[in-house]
Write a protein that holds these residues in place. Structure first.
Motif, PDB file in Angstrom:
ATOM      1  N   ASP A 160       1.903 -28.821  -4.923  1.00  0.00           N
ATOM      2  CA  ASP A 160       2.246 -30.021  -4.163  1.00  0.00           C
ATOM      3  C   ASP A 160       2.624 -31.112  -5.146  1.00  0.00           C
ATOM      4  O   ASP A 160       1.970 -31.252  -6.189  1.00  0.00           O
ATOM      5  CB  ASP A 160       1.068 -30.470  -3.294  1.00  0.00           C
ATOM      6  CG  ASP A 160       1.491 -31.379  -2.151  1.00  0.00           C
ATOM      7  OD1 ASP A 160       2.260 -32.335  -2.405  1.00  0.00           O
ATOM      8  OD2 ASP A 160       1.065 -31.135  -1.016  1.00  0.00           O
ATOM      9  N   ILE A 174      -2.347 -23.926  -5.722  1.00  0.00           N
ATOM     10  CA  ILE A 174      -1.923 -25.014  -4.852  1.00  0.00           C
ATOM     11  C   ILE A 174      -0.708 -25.662  -5.503  1.00  0.00           C
ATOM     12  O   ILE A 174      -0.762 -26.020  -6.682  1.00  0.00           O
ATOM     13  CB  ILE A 174      -3.008 -26.093  -4.693  1.00  0.00           C
ATOM     14  CG1 ILE A 174      -4.364 -25.481  -4.405  1.00  0.00           C
ATOM     15  CG2 ILE A 174      -2.619 -27.110  -3.640  1.00  0.00           C
ATOM     16  CD1 ILE A 174      -5.514 -26.414  -4.739  1.00  0.00           C
ATOM     17  N   GLU A 179      -7.788 -29.154  -4.237  1.00  0.00           N
ATOM     18  CA  GLU A 179      -8.528 -28.500  -5.315  1.00  0.00           C
ATOM     19  C   GLU A 179     -10.027 -28.675  -5.109  1.00  0.00           C
ATOM     20  O   GLU A 179     -10.794 -27.706  -5.200  1.00  0.00           O
ATOM     21  CB  GLU A 179      -8.103 -29.067  -6.665  1.00  0.00           C
ATOM     22  CG  GLU A 179      -8.702 -28.340  -7.836  1.00  0.00           C
ATOM     23  CD  GLU A 179      -8.163 -28.833  -9.172  1.00  0.00           C
ATOM     24  OE1 GLU A 179      -8.867 -28.648 -10.184  1.00  0.00           O
ATOM     25  OE2 GLU A 179      -7.059 -29.402  -9.208  1.00  0.00           O
ATOM     26  N   ALA A 185      -9.546 -22.876  -7.914  1.00  0.00           N
ATOM     27  CA  ALA A 185      -8.261 -23.483  -7.583  1.00  0.00           C
ATOM     28  C   ALA A 185      -7.454 -23.721  -8.854  1.00  0.00           C
ATOM     29  O   ALA A 185      -7.987 -24.182  -9.856  1.00  0.00           O
ATOM     30  CB  ALA A 185      -8.477 -24.800  -6.849  1.00  0.00           C
ATOM     31  N   ARG A 186      -6.179 -23.394  -8.772  1.00  0.00           N
ATOM     32  CA  ARG A 186      -5.232 -23.663  -9.852  1.00  0.00           C
ATOM     33  C   ARG A 186      -4.139 -24.552  -9.276  1.00  0.00           C
ATOM     34  O   ARG A 186      -3.434 -24.144  -8.369  1.00  0.00           O
ATOM     35  CB  ARG A 186      -4.646 -22.365 -10.400  1.00  0.00           C
ATOM     36  CG  ARG A 186      -5.696 -21.516 -11.103  1.00  0.00           C
ATOM     37  CD  ARG A 186      -5.141 -20.213 -11.635  1.00  0.00           C
ATOM     38  NE  ARG A 186      -3.983 -20.425 -12.493  1.00  0.00           N
ATOM     39  CZ  ARG A 186      -3.076 -19.490 -12.758  1.00  0.00           C
ATOM     40  NH1 ARG A 186      -3.177 -18.288 -12.247  1.00  0.00           N
ATOM     41  NH2 ARG A 186      -2.055 -19.760 -13.544  1.00  0.00           N
ATOM     42  N   SER A 187      -4.012 -25.762  -9.797  1.00  0.00           N
ATOM     43  CA  SER A 187      -3.100 -26.754  -9.237  1.00  0.00           C
ATOM     44  C   SER A 187      -1.807 -26.852 -10.037  1.00  0.00           C
ATOM     45  O   SER A 187      -1.825 -26.812 -11.267  1.00  0.00           O
ATOM     46  CB  SER A 187      -3.764 -28.130  -9.231  1.00  0.00           C
ATOM     47  OG  SER A 187      -4.924 -28.093  -8.448  1.00  0.00           O
ATOM     48  N   SER A 206       2.092 -29.106  -9.890  1.00  0.00           N
ATOM     49  CA  SER A 206       2.825 -30.204  -9.264  1.00  0.00           C
ATOM     50  C   SER A 206       4.244 -29.824  -8.866  1.00  0.00           C
ATOM     51  O   SER A 206       4.957 -30.633  -8.282  1.00  0.00           O
ATOM     52  CB  SER A 206       2.852 -31.418 -10.202  1.00  0.00           C
ATOM     53  OG  SER A 206       3.488 -31.069 -11.416  1.00  0.00           O
ATOM     54  N   LEU A 228      -3.065 -32.832  -3.983  1.00  0.00           N
ATOM     55  CA  LEU A 228      -3.346 -31.719  -4.878  1.00  0.00           C
ATOM     56  C   LEU A 228      -4.809 -31.751  -5.325  1.00  0.00           C
ATOM     57  O   LEU A 228      -5.509 -30.742  -5.259  1.00  0.00           O
ATOM     58  CB  LEU A 228      -2.406 -31.806  -6.091  1.00  0.00           C
ATOM     59  CG  LEU A 228      -2.210 -30.590  -6.948  1.00  0.00           C
ATOM     60  CD1 LEU A 228      -1.615 -29.441  -6.173  1.00  0.00           C
ATOM     61  CD2 LEU A 228      -1.288 -30.938  -8.113  1.00  0.00           C
ATOM     62  N   GLU A 229      -5.272 -32.922  -5.718  1.00  0.00           N
ATOM     63  CA  GLU A 229      -6.665 -33.075  -6.150  1.00  0.00           C
ATOM     64  C   GLU A 229      -7.641 -32.848  -4.990  1.00  0.00           C
ATOM     65  O   GLU A 229      -8.671 -32.196  -5.153  1.00  0.00           O
ATOM     66  CB  GLU A 229      -6.867 -34.472  -6.734  1.00  0.00           C
ATOM     67  CG  GLU A 229      -8.244 -34.693  -7.309  1.00  0.00           C
ATOM     68  CD  GLU A 229      -8.366 -36.067  -7.941  1.00  0.00           C
ATOM     69  OE1 GLU A 229      -9.107 -36.898  -7.391  1.00  0.00           O
ATOM     70  OE2 GLU A 229      -7.710 -36.287  -8.974  1.00  0.00           O
TER      71      GLU A 229
END
Length: 129
Positions: A12, A10, A22, A32-34, A36, A18-19
């Motif tokens: 964003d 993800i 996730e 999920a791998r976030s 920024s 983002l959270e």
């Protein structure tokens, strides 16, 4: 036998979204791998990813540029675009993308589109293990 959890990146610059994404993906059984920014995703690499969800409007490399770069490197990787700017979504909805979602979007519709794209990818034999 342990079932492989699909890995979804993800990207964003909105940390709250983002959270939230996730949490949504994790609750649906995905890993999920976030990130920024597009740059942070690209510096970590694309291997091991099963799908990508990216915001369109971000500083630096935007979601369209990221999508185009990813499609050159991993043409099999499903890419979903999200945006709060409705005119962008409508203007680009017909392009070669797995899905384009306008914020606020229905979480269940996004999850269904993701599941369908991953199923189709697996059926086509393009699935990395």
């Amino acid at each position: 036998m342990t079932k492989h959890r699909r890995v979804v990146a993800i990207v964003d610059d909105d940390l709250r979204l983002l959270e939230s994404l996730e949490d949504l993906l994790e609750s649906a059984g995905y890993l999920a791998r976030s990130f920024s920014s597009a740059g942070s995703l690209l510096s970590s690499g694309l291997s091991g990813l099963d799908a990508l969800i990216t915001d369109i409007g971000m500083p630096g490399m935007d979601g369209f540029e990221l999508r185009d770069f990813v499609k050159k490197m991993r043409p099999d990787l499903p890419v979903f675009l999200i945006t709060g700017r409705h005119e962008i979504a409508e203007q680009h909805n017909a392009q070669d993308i797995s899905g384009c979602f306008r914020k606020p979007f229905d979480a269940q519709v996004l999850l269904a589109a993701l599941a369908n794209a991953l199923r189709d990818r697996e059926m086509e034999g393009n699935y990395e293990t």
